[in-house]
Enzyme design. Structure first.
Site, short mmCIF file in Angstrom:
data_model
loop_
_atom_site.label_atom_id
_atom_site.label_comp_id
_atom_site.label_asym_id
_atom_site.label_seq_id
_atom_site.Cartn_x
_atom_site.Cartn_y
_atom_site.Cartn_z
N GLU A 124 10.77 14.78 8.62
CA GLU A 124 11.25 15.84 7.73
C GLU A 124 11.95 15.21 6.54
O GLU A 124 12.23 13.99 6.55
CB GLU A 124 12.20 16.77 8.49
CG GLU A 124 11.53 17.50 9.65
CD GLU A 124 12.45 18.50 10.33
OE1 GLU A 124 13.60 18.65 9.89
OE2 GLU A 124 12.01 19.13 11.32
N GLY A 128 13.68 10.85 9.20
CA GLY A 128 12.56 9.93 9.29
C GLY A 128 12.69 9.09 10.55
O GLY A 128 12.23 9.47 11.62
N ARG A 266 -14.59 -19.40 -9.37
CA ARG A 266 -13.75 -19.52 -10.57
C ARG A 266 -13.53 -21.00 -10.91
O ARG A 266 -13.09 -21.78 -10.04
CB ARG A 266 -12.41 -18.83 -10.33
CG ARG A 266 -11.40 -19.01 -11.44
CD ARG A 266 -11.80 -18.31 -12.71
NE ARG A 266 -10.68 -18.23 -13.65
CZ ARG A 266 -10.80 -17.84 -14.90
NH1 ARG A 266 -12.00 -17.47 -15.36
NH2 ARG A 266 -9.75 -17.79 -15.70
N GLY A 340 -4.90 -13.24 -13.40
CA GLY A 340 -4.93 -12.00 -14.18
C GLY A 340 -5.95 -11.02 -13.65
O GLY A 340 -5.73 -9.80 -13.70
N GLU A 363 4.99 4.87 10.56
CA GLU A 363 4.97 4.66 12.01
C GLU A 363 6.21 3.88 12.47
O GLU A 363 6.14 3.10 13.43
CB GLU A 363 3.69 3.94 12.45
CG GLU A 363 2.42 4.70 12.19
CD GLU A 363 2.28 5.94 13.04
OE1 GLU A 363 3.02 6.09 14.02
OE2 GLU A 363 1.41 6.77 12.72
N THR A 365 9.70 2.17 10.31
CA THR A 365 9.88 1.06 9.37
C THR A 365 10.01 -0.26 10.13
O THR A 365 10.35 -0.30 11.31
CB THR A 365 11.15 1.26 8.53
OG1 THR A 365 12.30 1.18 9.40
CG2 THR A 365 11.14 2.60 7.80
#
Length: 385
Positions: A124, A128, A266, A340, A363, A365
């Site tokens: 709510e 929590g 890369r 980037g 579920e 913390t």
């Protein structure tokens, strides 16, 4: 991780399905925050929505290991889609463990058909981690209960057919006055939903406030004894937290896969960046952390499959906490490796990083998980085995 041939075949079938049906839409549902309704019949036909429903009621009767395999494989491409695997878990598990036979016969075959979505309404705005602080009330009125209150963060609530609503049934203190009620969303007046939450990650997985205004629920829709609902919630969470760990492992594996491929292709200073030791060390650390989390996860699922209820709370909290922290680190490192390009939406790692953050929060913390772990250690000693 000694999986059975049945479990391995199941994992492979989910992997193929995810590559075919989930990977192509993962970026789009995140971009548009769109619920992937087209996956429901696909998941339902494979038994993925209704994994926990026992065979006796028409379901696949999957074990915890298979539930977590499904979450892991799908979350490699999209955790929002991964959460749909076993989507009915938090509805089905309390029903299995605390429902009457009449309740099981009424609802489990319906869920087993693979087209029914469910939700759980526990949190709510002011409650929590502290479940005892919920303010939603269910007052007895003849052969019905009348429910009034507001729920928050209801996953899949606005697309669900049934919601398991937790409400206080008396003024007793603590959690000894909480009961769960099955609410038929489409046929019980007084249920409404607020605006869909605009989340940083897990876009496509619907979260909404739920408003309950004089919702009349038949008394036989209450699970278990009045005031015993907290036990139902905790048992369900002990079996669902490993599934969050599985999603975290899959998410991290997906990020590592992208980072590995990018590092090979890369080039900087006329060499693939995978040849640079700094990148190699990052990739090695990512792989070690993923494998460690995976091993802990499936040690936990074995405890659940063997009904080792004395071990499960500790292992479930360990797996959820460790794997979600790991996923946050691995996805962040994947963004760093891509440089980037990792920060733009043309590559999936920025989405994976955003998705990973919520796993440390919902579920329970990770701070709460550490409280549970410490409590179990102090009560039972330092061994999880």
């Amino acid at each position: 991780m000694d999986f059975t041939p049945e479990e391995l075949a199941f994992r492979d079938s989910v992997r193929r399905m995810a590559e075919k049906h989930v990977a192509p839409i993962a970026a789009e549902i995140d971009e548009n925050d769109r619920f992937p309704a087209e996956l429901i019949p696909i998941y339902g036909d494979m038994g993925l929505l209704q994994l926990w429903v026992p065979e006796a009621y028409g379901g696949p009767g999957a074990n915890l290991t298979m539930v977590c395999m499904a979450r892991e494989e799908i979350s490699r491409h999209s955790e929002a889609c991964g959460l749909l695997a076993g989507e009915t878990t938090m509805f089905v598990l309390p029903l299995i463990h605390f429902g009457t036979e009449a309740q099981k016969q009424k609802w489990l075959p319906l869920v087993a058909e693979g087209r029914t979505l469910t939700a759980i309404a526990l949190s709510e705005p002011g409650a929590g981690s502290d479940v005892s602080a919920i303010r939603t009330r269910a007052l007895r009125d003849g052969d019905h209960y009348v429910i009034n209150g507001q729920k928050q963060w209801c996953s899949f609530g606005s697309v669900a057919d049934y919601i398991l609503v937790f409400a206080k049934t008396s003024e007793a203190g603590g959690v000894d006055n909480i009961s769960p009620f099955i609410v038929d969303v489409k046929n019980m007046p007084g249920v409404s939903f607020g605006k869909k939450e605009r989340k940083m990650g897990l876009r496509g997985a619907v979260n909404v406030p739920v408003y309950l205004d004089n919702v009349r629920v038949p008394a036989e829709s209450m699970l278990g004894e009045e005031g015993k609902g907290f036990r139902a919630a905790m048992r369900a969470l002990d079996l669902n937290r490993p599934a969050i760990a599985a999603a975290s492992v899959g998410l991290a594996q997906g990020a590592l896969d992208v980072a590995l491929a990018y590092a090979r292709d890369r080039k900087q200073f006329k060499r693939p960046i995978a040849e640079f030791q700094g990148i190699q060390f990052m990739l090695a650390d990512m792989a070690m952390q993923i494998e460690a989390a995976r091993c802990l996860l499936y040690e936990c699922t074995r405890a659940g499959d063997r009904a080792q209820w004395d071990r499960l709370p500790l292992l479930a909290s360990m797996a959820k906490c460790f794997a979600s922290d790991m996923a946050m680190k691995v996805t962040t490192d994947a963004v760093q490796i891509l440089g980037g390009y990792g920060y733009v939406k043309d590559y999936p790692v920025e989405r994976m990083m955003r998705d990973a953050k919520l796993n440390q929060i919902f579920e329970g913390t990770n701070q709460i998980q550490r409280v549970v772990i410490a409590r179990e250690l102090l009560r039972n000693g330092a061994r999880a085995r």
